[in-house]
Design a protein around this motif. Structure first.
Motif, mmCIF file in Angstrom:
data_model
loop_
_atom_site.group_PDB
_atom_site.id
_atom_site.type_symbol
_atom_site.label_atom_id
_atom_site.label_comp_id
_atom_site.label_asym_id
_atom_site.label_seq_id
_atom_site.Cartn_x
_atom_site.Cartn_y
_atom_site.Cartn_z
ATOM 1 N N MET A 1 0.829 -1.191 0.000
ATOM 2 C CA MET A 1 0.000 0.000 0.000
ATOM 3 C C MET A 1 0.873 1.254 0.000
ATOM 4 S SD MET A 1 -3.042 -0.916 2.682
ATOM 5 C CE MET A 1 -4.068 -2.376 2.434
ATOM 6 N N ASP A 2 0.467 2.263 -0.757
ATOM 7 C CA ASP A 2 1.201 3.519 -0.849
ATOM 8 C C ASP A 2 0.551 4.536 0.081
ATOM 9 O OD1 ASP A 2 2.907 5.484 -1.583
ATOM 10 O OD2 ASP A 2 1.937 5.924 -3.504
ATOM 11 N N LEU A 3 1.047 4.606 1.327
ATOM 12 C CA LEU A 3 0.448 5.484 2.330
ATOM 13 C C LEU A 3 1.142 6.838 2.333
ATOM 14 C CD1 LEU A 3 -0.638 2.711 3.278
ATOM 15 C CD2 LEU A 3 -0.356 3.509 5.618
ATOM 16 N N THR A 4 0.394 7.865 2.684
ATOM 17 C CA THR A 4 0.970 9.192 2.858
ATOM 18 C C THR A 4 1.686 9.259 4.201
ATOM 19 O OG1 THR A 4 -0.985 10.099 3.940
ATOM 20 C CG2 THR A 4 -0.937 10.160 1.527
ATOM 21 N N THR A 5 2.484 10.301 4.382
ATOM 22 C CA THR A 5 3.168 10.489 5.667
ATOM 23 C C THR A 5 2.168 10.609 6.812
ATOM 24 O OG1 THR A 5 4.992 11.623 4.560
ATOM 25 C CG2 THR A 5 4.780 11.964 6.939
ATOM 26 N N GLY A 6 1.071 11.334 6.566
ATOM 27 C CA GLY A 6 0.045 11.486 7.593
ATOM 28 C C GLY A 6 -0.586 10.160 7.975
ATOM 29 N N GLN A 7 -0.823 9.302 6.982
ATOM 30 C CA GLN A 7 -1.399 7.989 7.276
ATOM 31 C C GLN A 7 -0.430 7.137 8.101
ATOM 32 O OE1 GLN A 7 -2.454 6.978 3.152
ATOM 33 N NE2 GLN A 7 -4.533 6.571 3.877
ATOM 34 N N TRP A 8 0.865 7.188 7.773
ATOM 35 C CA TRP A 8 1.843 6.418 8.535
ATOM 36 C C TRP A 8 1.923 6.897 9.976
ATOM 37 C CZ3 TRP A 8 3.331 1.840 7.768
ATOM 38 C CH2 TRP A 8 3.600 1.332 6.503
ATOM 39 N N ILE A 9 1.869 8.206 10.170
ATOM 40 C CA ILE A 9 1.893 8.746 11.529
ATOM 41 C C ILE A 9 0.676 8.265 12.313
ATOM 42 C CG2 ILE A 9 1.710 10.866 12.891
ATOM 43 C CD1 ILE A 9 3.365 12.247 10.709
ATOM 44 N N VAL B 1 -1.160 5.574 11.720
ATOM 45 C CA VAL B 1 -1.081 4.124 11.916
ATOM 46 C C VAL B 1 -0.151 3.778 13.074
ATOM 47 C CG1 VAL B 1 -0.150 2.011 10.884
ATOM 48 C CG2 VAL B 1 -1.711 3.438 9.578
ATOM 49 N N CYS B 2 1.026 4.408 13.110
ATOM 50 C CA CYS B 2 2.010 4.078 14.148
ATOM 51 C C CYS B 2 1.586 4.630 15.512
ATOM 52 C CB CYS B 2 3.376 4.609 13.746
ATOM 53 S SG CYS B 2 4.063 3.769 12.288
ATOM 54 N N ALA B 3 1.002 5.824 15.532
ATOM 55 C CA ALA B 3 0.523 6.388 16.800
ATOM 56 C C ALA B 3 -0.604 5.538 17.370
ATOM 57 C CB ALA B 3 0.058 7.826 16.597
ATOM 58 N N ILE C 1 -9.284 5.060 14.710
ATOM 59 C CA ILE C 1 -8.290 5.679 13.826
ATOM 60 C C ILE C 1 -8.058 4.818 12.591
ATOM 61 C CG2 ILE C 1 -5.849 6.312 13.622
ATOM 62 C CD1 ILE C 1 -5.966 7.174 16.567
ATOM 63 N N TYR C 2 -7.903 3.527 12.768
ATOM 64 C CA TYR C 2 -7.689 2.642 11.625
ATOM 65 C C TYR C 2 -8.909 2.625 10.708
ATOM 66 C CZ TYR C 2 -3.205 0.615 12.996
ATOM 67 O OH TYR C 2 -1.878 0.433 13.264
ATOM 68 N N ALA C 3 -10.092 2.669 11.303
ATOM 69 C CA ALA C 3 -11.312 2.670 10.495
ATOM 70 C C ALA C 3 -11.444 3.956 9.689
ATOM 71 C CB ALA C 3 -12.534 2.488 11.394
ATOM 72 N N SER D 1 -1.964 -5.883 3.224
ATOM 73 C CA SER D 1 -2.285 -5.436 4.584
ATOM 74 C C SER D 1 -1.092 -5.621 5.514
ATOM 75 C CB SER D 1 -3.504 -6.194 5.122
ATOM 76 O OG SER D 1 -3.202 -7.548 5.384
ATOM 77 N N MET D 2 -0.328 -6.706 5.323
ATOM 78 C CA MET D 2 0.825 -6.963 6.182
ATOM 79 C C MET D 2 1.936 -5.950 5.958
ATOM 80 S SD MET D 2 0.201 -9.293 8.318
ATOM 81 C CE MET D 2 1.875 -9.427 8.946
ATOM 82 N N SER D 3 1.997 -5.348 4.763
ATOM 83 C CA SER D 3 3.022 -4.327 4.526
ATOM 84 C C SER D 3 2.803 -3.107 5.413
ATOM 85 C CB SER D 3 3.017 -3.915 3.046
ATOM 86 O OG SER D 3 1.835 -3.187 2.725
ATOM 87 N N VAL D 4 1.577 -2.893 5.866
ATOM 88 C CA VAL D 4 1.272 -1.820 6.808
ATOM 89 C C VAL D 4 1.355 -2.334 8.242
ATOM 90 C CG1 VAL D 4 -0.463 -0.134 7.540
ATOM 91 C CG2 VAL D 4 -0.222 -0.706 5.116
ATOM 92 N N SER D 5 0.899 -3.545 8.472
ATOM 93 C CA SER D 5 0.863 -4.096 9.829
ATOM 94 C C SER D 5 2.251 -4.266 10.427
ATOM 95 C CB SER D 5 0.150 -5.452 9.831
ATOM 96 O OG SER D 5 -1.176 -5.338 9.385
ATOM 97 N N LEU D 6 3.202 -4.748 9.640
ATOM 98 C CA LEU D 6 4.519 -5.088 10.187
ATOM 99 C C LEU D 6 5.227 -3.900 10.838
ATOM 100 C CD1 LEU D 6 5.865 -7.626 7.530
ATOM 101 C CD2 LEU D 6 5.379 -8.078 9.943
#
Length: 248
Positions: free
Chosen positions: A1-9, A11-13, A35-37, A201-206
């Motif tokens: 998945m190609d996430l934006t910087t905001g999405q990564w922040i 997801v990790c937060a 948040i994930y939803a 999905s695992m590329s984001v989960s890991l």
């Protein structure tokens, strides 16, 4: 998945919040679900979040490995598994909004009944026994299993059941840690089979899993400093807040 910087922040937060919730700080795990939803479509968000929860479960079990009430888990787990199976049957065939409204209503009704019982039985310290205990265990177990399969949202329901048992706060957290690790491993094959968990999905989960693990470790020091009565009130606030959140 190609996430934006905001999405990564986000997801990790949220993953760090999952860890804090698994470590015993009520409410933050439920916030992570929201948040994930918001960041992903509903089905995808459920699949991304499950491995994050499982990573946090692993650390929580290590930290609280000696504090589980296995008798409670053994009685509660079969009803929850039944709920998971029911949830798997309807996953993808029922509107998320309908499920959220039903769970929210049930949480608020059961909370209201608890405080009514507390008012009518002031000064008593007994816990449910006999048919009352079986009914509470069966209803919360099935509802929680269904909710965790549909939206990873069984935390409020499981907390509602355990707080009726008046477990000490560390036993409360340890029992939930072991219980959810078992339940989430049971859910995993269903989620893979239904396509909610895949390589994308695992590329984001890991990456998020590491933040969840750190969150669990950070929570332990805070949990030990919270007085028992305050801890119970935080749980009830969490349950009530989750109920309203699911309704809105």
């Amino acid at each position: 998945m190609d996430l934006t910087t905001g999405q990564w922040i986000a997801v990790c937060a949220a993953a760090f919040g999952v860890g804090l919730g698994k470590g015993g700080l009520p409410g933050l795990g439920n916030l992570a679900i929201a948040i994930y939803a918001l960041a992903f479509p509903a089905r995808i968000s459920v699949g991304i979040l499950l491995p994050v929860l499982m990573a946090a479960d692993l650390i929580a079990v290590i930290v609280y490995r000696r504090h589980a009430e296995w008798g409670v888990i053994g009685k509660f787990l079969p009803w929850t598994v039944l709920g998971v199976c029911l949830g798997a049957l309807v996953f993808g065939n029922i509107g998320d909004r309908t499920v959220e409204i039903l769970i929210g209503l049930i949480l608020l009704i059961m909370t209201g009944l608890h405080f009514l019982k507390s008012f009518l039985h002031r000064g008593r310290t007994d816990v449910p026994t006999g048919k009352a205990a079986l009914g509470l265990r069966a209803s919360t177990g099935i509802i929680g299993g269904f909710a965790t399969m549909i939206a990873n949202a069984a935390g409020p329901v499981a907390a509602l059941y355990l707080i009726f048992l008046r477990l000490p706060k560390i036993a409360f957290v340890g029992t939930l840690a072991w219980f959810f690790m078992i339940v989430n491993w049971i859910k995993l094959p269903f989620m893979i089979g239904l396509g909610a968990i895949n390589l994308d999905s695992m590329s984001v989960s890991l990456p998020a899993m590491a933040f969840a693990m750190v969150g669990v470790l950070a929570a332990r020091a805070v949990v030990e400093k919270i007085p028992q009565k305050l801890f119970e009130w935080l749980i009830w606030i969490f349950v009530i807040g989750a109920g309203f959140q699911l309704l809105l």
